[in-house]
Design an enzyme around this catalytic site. Structure first.
Site, PDB file in Angstrom:
ATOM      1  N   ASP A 216      92.401 -10.474  18.755  1.00 52.68           N
ATOM      2  CA  ASP A 216      91.470 -10.162  19.839  1.00 52.68           C
ATOM      3  C   ASP A 216      90.834  -8.793  19.605  1.00 52.68           C
ATOM      4  O   ASP A 216      89.621  -8.624  19.762  1.00 52.68           O
ATOM      5  CB  ASP A 216      92.201 -10.189  21.179  1.00 52.68           C
ATOM      6  CG  ASP A 216      91.277  -9.818  22.333  1.00 52.68           C
ATOM      7  OD1 ASP A 216      90.321 -10.571  22.595  1.00 52.68           O
ATOM      8  OD2 ASP A 216      91.500  -8.761  22.967  1.00 52.68           O
ATOM      9  N   LYS A 220      86.729  -7.743  18.674  1.00 52.75           N
ATOM     10  CA  LYS A 220      85.962  -6.697  19.355  1.00 52.75           C
ATOM     11  C   LYS A 220      85.460  -5.657  18.361  1.00 52.75           C
ATOM     12  O   LYS A 220      84.338  -5.151  18.493  1.00 52.75           O
ATOM     13  CB  LYS A 220      86.825  -6.057  20.443  1.00 52.75           C
ATOM     14  CG  LYS A 220      87.161  -7.016  21.579  1.00 52.75           C
ATOM     15  CD  LYS A 220      88.131  -6.405  22.581  1.00 52.75           C
ATOM     16  CE  LYS A 220      88.471  -7.405  23.680  1.00 52.75           C
ATOM     17  NZ  LYS A 220      89.443  -6.861  24.655  1.00 52.75           N
TER      18      LYS A 220
END
Length: 363
Positions: A216, A220
């Protein structure tokens, strides 16, 4: 007036609708005309009239028809006024259709990371279709929920600044876990206990390994620095190797205490050097040391003072040798919906009747 179709009405979608409803009472230039989840969709009647946002949940259940994304998109794209599609899902299938949405004359706002951190071909196609069709794509909430990370970066680049380094704590989940772990004393909570509490409080994914594996954060980082890719970006997976392929989340959590000593040793090593553990994403266009990793930082470092589940992003540039820092809540339905709503208003401002829409460009 601008019409809005919303895909995904779960936690974030519901909060967004609440914020839109509150806004509509004072400035009714945004009209939600269609809603859909994975099973049902609700299209306004009469066609293109505003849905009642105070009763939408009941209406979706009692008046909604079987979800059909093609029908949904056709309905919204035939709007007599400009229209925006909001994708609140994490679906790769929906993200892959953004080029189609843009060809159909729809602006796109989304917190869905899949279109901006996966195959570079999809990202390029989205950007090309947006420019070709004079449509707008905003995705501020893909990185720091409501924090102005992408817009700040773009402003720095547009004004001719040179990016030397970007680093940050991009995950509210890992921020919470290591903030709690680092402040616990020798007799405090073990790493496994903190992970369990984080899961119980809803900070983690249903399987905490989906947070601890770093992907995750990597997504980003890739969105923030689009010349990076998942194939080449070094990502440290802090899930102990024997636990990575266990069948269930429950089995993982039950066995995680076996590795508490490993994490205790890491914490003690950092403590011996007056440092603390943080899980950090780095974009380093000059030194070529971009990556996602668990590191030890001096107690004087801005990241060491982080509290709770906040995110913090540091921009070191030619104009900001003393880094420009953005800090705040980087997760949660309210702030994520705020980020989406903010992007909607940016589009609304550009499509104001007093603005020449032909001059609209990607943010």
């Amino acid at each position: 007036m601008i019409n809005i179709g919303i895909i995904g009405v779960g936690l974030v979608g519901s909060e967004l609708i609440s914020q839109l409803a509150a806004y509509a009472s004072s400035a009714p230039k945004l009209s939600v005309i269609a809603l859909t989840n994975s099973s049902k969709q609700l299209l306004s009647t009469p066609a293109y009239s505003p849905l009642d946002l105070s009763t939408w949940k009941h209406a979706l259940q009692t008046q909604g028809t079987t979800a059909n994304l093609s029908v949904f998109i056709d309905y919204v794209s035939n709007s007599p006024v400009p229209a925006i599609i909001i994708d609140n899902t994490a679906s790769q299938e929906i993200a892959s259709q953004y080029p189609l949405f843009l060809r159909k004359g729809l602006h796109v706002v989304t917190p869905n990371k899949k279109a901006f951190s996966g195959a570079e071909t999809l990202y390029k196609e989205i950007m090309e279709e947006a420019k070709k069709n004079k449509m707008l794509v905003f995705n501020e909430s893909t990185v720091g929920a409501g924090l102005p990370i992408i817009s700040t970066l773009k402003d720095l680049i547009r004004t001719g600044d040179k990016i030397n380094r970007i680093e940050g704590i991009f995950s509210g989940t890992l921020s919470y876990i290591f903030n709690e772990f680092s402040k616990s004393g020798d007799d405090g909570q073990k790493f496994s206990e903190i992970v369990k509490v984080a899961k119980k409080n809803g900070y983690t994914e249903p399987d905490p390994r989906d947070d601890l594996n770093g992907l995750d954060v990597a997504r980003k980082v890739i969105i923030t620095g689009m010349d990076l890719s998942l194939d080449t970006l070094p990502v440290e997976n802090i899930v102990p190797e024997p636990l990575r392929n266990l069948a269930t989340s429950s089995e993982f959590l039950s066995r995680l205490p076996e590795f508490d000593s490993h994490f205790d040793n890491l914490k003690q090593a950092a403590k011996d050097n007056d440092q603390t553990l943080r899980y950090v994403g780095v974009i380093d266009p000059i030194g070529g040391e971009s990556g996602v990793k668990l590191i030890s930082l001096p107690l004087s470092h801005p990241f060491a003072a982080l509290k709770g589940s906040d995110n913090i992003i540091s921009f070191t540039t030619q104009r900001f040798p003393n880094p420009l820092i953005i800090q705040g809540a980087g997760a949660g339905a309210a702030v994520t919906a705020f980020g989406i709503f903010s992007d909607i208003l940016k589009i609304a401002d550009r499509l104001d009747p007093n603005t020449d829409t032909d001059t609209c460009r990607l943010n």
